[in-house]
Motif scaffolding. Structure first.
Motif, PDB file in Angstrom:
ATOM      1  N   ARG A  19      23.085  76.865  33.050  1.00  0.00           N
ATOM      2  CA  ARG A  19      23.151  75.779  34.035  1.00  0.00           C
ATOM      3  C   ARG A  19      23.949  76.218  35.265  1.00  0.00           C
ATOM      4  NH1 ARG A  19      21.038  71.259  31.695  1.00  0.00           N
ATOM      5  NH2 ARG A  19      21.416  70.888  29.472  1.00  0.00           N
ATOM      6  N   ARG A  20      25.059  76.858  35.040  1.00  0.00           N
ATOM      7  CA  ARG A  20      25.886  77.313  36.176  1.00  0.00           C
ATOM      8  C   ARG A  20      25.134  78.335  37.031  1.00  0.00           C
ATOM      9  NH1 ARG A  20      30.642  74.983  35.912  1.00  0.00           N
ATOM     10  NH2 ARG A  20      31.579  74.432  33.894  1.00  0.00           N
ATOM     11  N   GLY A  21      24.357  79.193  36.371  1.00  0.00           N
ATOM     12  CA  GLY A  21      23.573  80.168  37.125  1.00  0.00           C
ATOM     13  C   GLY A  21      22.535  79.499  38.015  1.00  0.00           C
ATOM     14  N   LEU A  22      21.884  78.468  37.506  1.00  0.00           N
ATOM     15  CA  LEU A  22      20.900  77.737  38.307  1.00  0.00           C
ATOM     16  C   LEU A  22      21.577  76.985  39.455  1.00  0.00           C
ATOM     17  CD1 LEU A  22      18.608  76.376  35.463  1.00  0.00           C
ATOM     18  CD2 LEU A  22      18.042  78.172  37.105  1.00  0.00           C
ATOM     19  N   LEU A  23      22.765  76.440  39.196  1.00  0.00           N
ATOM     20  CA  LEU A  23      23.510  75.768  40.267  1.00  0.00           C
ATOM     21  C   LEU A  23      23.880  76.751  41.372  1.00  0.00           C
ATOM     22  CD1 LEU A  23      25.942  73.320  38.412  1.00  0.00           C
ATOM     23  CD2 LEU A  23      24.181  72.712  40.090  1.00  0.00           C
ATOM     24  N   GLU A  24      24.318  77.932  40.991  1.00  0.00           N
ATOM     25  CA  GLU A  24      24.667  78.952  41.986  1.00  0.00           C
ATOM     26  C   GLU A  24      23.439  79.332  42.816  1.00  0.00           C
ATOM     27  OE1 GLU A  24      26.479  82.212  39.967  1.00  0.00           O
ATOM     28  OE2 GLU A  24      28.167  80.999  39.235  1.00  0.00           O
TER      29      GLU A  24
ATOM     30  N   ARG B 242      23.953  67.075  41.385  1.00  0.00           N
ATOM     31  CA  ARG B 242      24.588  65.918  40.752  1.00  0.00           C
ATOM     32  C   ARG B 242      24.124  65.765  39.301  1.00  0.00           C
ATOM     33  NH1 ARG B 242      24.085  63.696  46.138  1.00  0.00           N
ATOM     34  NH2 ARG B 242      21.943  63.046  45.694  1.00  0.00           N
ATOM     35  N   GLN B 243      22.838  65.965  39.068  1.00  0.00           N
ATOM     36  CA  GLN B 243      22.326  65.811  37.709  1.00  0.00           C
ATOM     37  C   GLN B 243      22.914  66.868  36.769  1.00  0.00           C
ATOM     38  OE1 GLN B 243      18.037  65.738  37.878  1.00  0.00           O
ATOM     39  NE2 GLN B 243      17.975  63.692  38.784  1.00  0.00           N
ATOM     40  N   GLN B 244      22.970  68.108  37.221  1.00  0.00           N
ATOM     41  CA  GLN B 244      23.546  69.148  36.372  1.00  0.00           C
ATOM     42  C   GLN B 244      25.024  68.872  36.101  1.00  0.00           C
ATOM     43  OE1 GLN B 244      22.037  71.114  34.541  1.00  0.00           O
ATOM     44  NE2 GLN B 244      20.901  72.741  35.537  1.00  0.00           N
ATOM     45  N   THR B 245      25.738  68.380  37.093  1.00  0.00           N
ATOM     46  CA  THR B 245      27.151  68.033  36.902  1.00  0.00           C
ATOM     47  C   THR B 245      27.284  66.952  35.834  1.00  0.00           C
ATOM     48  OG1 THR B 245      27.670  68.609  39.192  1.00  0.00           O
ATOM     49  CG2 THR B 245      29.214  67.161  38.062  1.00  0.00           C
ATOM     50  N   ALA B 246      26.427  65.940  35.909  1.00  0.00           N
ATOM     51  CA  ALA B 246      26.462  64.866  34.907  1.00  0.00           C
ATOM     52  C   ALA B 246      26.180  65.412  33.518  1.00  0.00           C
ATOM     53  CB  ALA B 246      25.440  63.783  35.271  1.00  0.00           C
ATOM     54  N   ILE B 247      25.191  66.267  33.411  1.00  0.00           N
ATOM     55  CA  ILE B 247      24.802  66.809  32.105  1.00  0.00           C
ATOM     56  C   ILE B 247      25.925  67.662  31.520  1.00  0.00           C
ATOM     57  CG2 ILE B 247      23.237  68.445  30.982  1.00  0.00           C
ATOM     58  CD1 ILE B 247      21.049  67.414  32.933  1.00  0.00           C
ATOM     59  N   MET B 248      26.518  68.503  32.328  1.00  0.00           N
ATOM     60  CA  MET B 248      27.555  69.417  31.821  1.00  0.00           C
ATOM     61  C   MET B 248      28.816  68.669  31.402  1.00  0.00           C
ATOM     62  SD  MET B 248      27.237  72.950  34.047  1.00  0.00           S
ATOM     63  CE  MET B 248      27.545  72.192  35.634  1.00  0.00           C
TER      64      MET B 248
ATOM     65  N   MET C  93      13.807  61.165  23.271  1.00  0.00           N
ATOM     66  CA  MET C  93      12.710  62.120  23.352  1.00  0.00           C
ATOM     67  C   MET C  93      13.213  63.463  23.883  1.00  0.00           C
ATOM     68  SD  MET C  93       9.031  61.468  25.263  1.00  0.00           S
ATOM     69  CE  MET C  93       8.903  59.811  24.602  1.00  0.00           C
ATOM     70  N   ASP C  94      13.030  64.522  23.088  1.00  0.00           N
ATOM     71  CA  ASP C  94      13.371  65.875  23.521  1.00  0.00           C
ATOM     72  C   ASP C  94      14.771  65.914  24.136  1.00  0.00           C
ATOM     73  OD1 ASP C  94      10.664  67.636  23.313  1.00  0.00           O
ATOM     74  OD2 ASP C  94      10.224  65.535  23.731  1.00  0.00           O
ATOM     75  N   THR C  95      15.735  65.536  23.328  1.00  0.00           N
ATOM     76  CA  THR C  95      17.121  65.467  23.771  1.00  0.00           C
ATOM     77  C   THR C  95      18.027  65.858  22.624  1.00  0.00           C
ATOM     78  OG1 THR C  95      18.674  64.064  25.005  1.00  0.00           O
ATOM     79  CG2 THR C  95      17.443  62.996  23.219  1.00  0.00           C
ATOM     80  N   ARG C  96      19.340  65.764  22.829  1.00  0.00           N
ATOM     81  CA  ARG C  96      20.285  66.131  21.771  1.00  0.00           C
ATOM     82  C   ARG C  96      21.539  65.275  21.884  1.00  0.00           C
ATOM     83  NH1 ARG C  96      20.914  71.133  24.886  1.00  0.00           N
ATOM     84  NH2 ARG C  96      19.901  72.318  23.234  1.00  0.00           N
ATOM     85  N   ALA C  97      22.264  65.180  20.774  1.00  0.00           N
ATOM     86  CA  ALA C  97      23.535  64.452  20.763  1.00  0.00           C
ATOM     87  C   ALA C  97      24.703  65.364  21.070  1.00  0.00           C
ATOM     88  CB  ALA C  97      23.740  63.796  19.400  1.00  0.00           C
ATOM     89  N   ALA C  98      24.609  66.633  20.682  1.00  0.00           N
ATOM     90  CA  ALA C  98      25.727  67.573  20.811  1.00  0.00           C
ATOM     91  C   ALA C  98      25.887  68.054  22.249  1.00  0.00           C
ATOM     92  CB  ALA C  98      25.507  68.763  19.884  1.00  0.00           C
ATOM     93  N   PRO C  99      27.092  68.492  22.613  1.00  0.00           N
ATOM     94  CA  PRO C  99      27.283  69.112  23.930  1.00  0.00           C
ATOM     95  C   PRO C  99      26.523  70.431  24.014  1.00  0.00           C
ATOM     96  CG  PRO C  99      29.389  68.598  22.866  1.00  0.00           C
ATOM     97  CD  PRO C  99      28.333  68.444  21.828  1.00  0.00           C
ATOM     98  N   ASP C 100      26.449  70.988  25.216  1.00  0.00           N
ATOM     99  CA  ASP C 100      25.797  72.276  25.404  1.00  0.00           C
ATOM    100  C   ASP C 100      26.585  73.401  24.740  1.00  0.00           C
ATOM    101  OD1 ASP C 100      23.798  71.136  26.934  1.00  0.00           O
ATOM    102  OD2 ASP C 100      24.752  71.610  28.843  1.00  0.00           O
ATOM    103  N   SER C 101      25.864  74.403  24.299  1.00  0.00           N
ATOM    104  CA  SER C 101      26.506  75.639  23.843  1.00  0.00           C
ATOM    105  C   SER C 101      27.016  76.411  25.066  1.00  0.00           C
ATOM    106  CB  SER C 101      25.502  76.498  23.079  1.00  0.00           C
ATOM    107  OG  SER C 101      24.498  76.969  23.974  1.00  0.00           O
ATOM    108  N   PRO C 102      27.923  77.366  24.876  1.00  0.00           N
ATOM    109  CA  PRO C 102      28.381  78.178  26.016  1.00  0.00           C
ATOM    110  C   PRO C 102      27.219  78.873  26.731  1.00  0.00           C
ATOM    111  CG  PRO C 102      29.836  78.490  24.140  1.00  0.00           C
ATOM    112  CD  PRO C 102      28.687  77.667  23.653  1.00  0.00           C
ATOM    113  N   GLU C 103      26.207  79.299  25.990  1.00  0.00           N
ATOM    114  CA  GLU C 103      25.064  79.981  26.609  1.00  0.00           C
ATOM    115  C   GLU C 103      24.291  79.035  27.524  1.00  0.00           C
ATOM    116  OE1 GLU C 103      26.463  82.019  23.101  1.00  0.00           O
ATOM    117  OE2 GLU C 103      25.730  79.946  23.310  1.00  0.00           O
ATOM    118  N   VAL C 104      24.090  77.800  27.065  1.00  0.00           N
ATOM    119  CA  VAL C 104      23.363  76.824  27.884  1.00  0.00           C
ATOM    120  C   VAL C 104      24.181  76.462  29.132  1.00  0.00           C
ATOM    121  CG1 VAL C 104      22.468  74.459  27.951  1.00  0.00           C
ATOM    122  CG2 VAL C 104      22.032  75.913  25.956  1.00  0.00           C
TER     123      VAL C 104
END
Length: 241
Positions: A111-116, A163-169, A96-107
């Motif tokens: 994510r890194r901006g939100l972590l910072e 931790r969740q963002q690290t797992a996702i990235m 549900m509302d997900t993807r198979a591919a890795p993140d694009s550089p923009e995404v």
């Protein structure tokens, strides 16, 4: 002549429900209630884990030999890993509302901006920045919904978010093993999902042999909260298929 014994009630199917980033059991509250006659639900808690594979292993450790599996967003990444690690155990799959591919550089950059932001002590500012990406624009003024999302994020907390963002990235590219998923699969997506839009769901459905794509109208990234009745109806059909 002895009275005939009534037939025993049908066994409920074990169903694992996997929440997304900064979401917890509250995400699935409507589905847990609406599907109680069909499914024995277990909602994953990924506290303390920082890899998708570790999350998948927690699911497998908690569930019986055969079970149904539904994951939203980050939960979808975990569900795909479960299907790779133990394909014979997943009786049916919902992505549900997900993807198979890795993140694009923009995404990844977002994510890194939100972590910072979180690491600077501004974690409470993360969810308001995400809200326009999470729900349909018409629901941004829905105080009950946005307040619910803020409360879930607060329960996950800054360290859990990190931790969740690290797992996702660091998650693997799931596209190479889509064709090996052989169980009946429901792919769902909100029509106005800005985080994992329709093309991501279309790629999943095209790659999985026994799949069905459902687009939820007037809905963003979170069908279980934005369109709970429709989400539960689709999951009921999927469980009965």
């Amino acid at each position: 002549m002895s009275a005939q014994k009534p037939a025993p009630p049908p066994a409920r199917m074990p169903l694992a429900l996997l929440p997304g980033l900064l979401l917890d059991r509250r995400l699935w509250r409507h589905q847990e209630a609406a599907l109680a006659d069909l499914a024995e639900t277990w909602v994953a808690d990924f506290d303390g884990l920082d890899s998708v594979e570790a999350m998948a292993e927690r699911v497998l450790a908690a569930m019986p030999e055969r079970f149904a599996l539904c994951g939203l967003s980050m939960g979808g990444y975990v569900a795909l890993s479960v299907a790779r690690l133990a394909p014979g155990r997943v009786e049916r799959l919902c992505l549900m509302d997900t993807r198979a591919a890795p993140d694009s550089p923009e995404v990844t950059a977002r994510r890194r901006g939100l972590l910072e932001l979180a690491q600077k002590g501004q974690f409470k500012g993360v969810t308001p920045k995400l809200l326009p990406l999470l729900v349909h624009p018409d629901r941004l003024e829905d105080a009950a919904l946005t307040g619910d999302l803020m409360a879930q994020a607060e329960r996950i907390g800054r360290d859990g978010f990190t931790r969740q963002q690290t797992a996702i990235m660091n998650r693997p590219d799931a596209r190479p093993w889509l064709a090996g998923i052989r169980c009946p699969t429901l792919v769902m997506v909100g029509r106005q999902d800005a985080l994992t839009p329709l093309e991501n769901a279309t790629e999943l459905a095209a790659g999985i042999p026994d799949s069905r794509l459902v687009v939820v109208e007037d809905c963003g990234h979170l069908p279980p909260l934005e369109r709970p009745e429709e989400t539960s109806r689709q999951l009921r059909q999927w469980l009965l298929r």
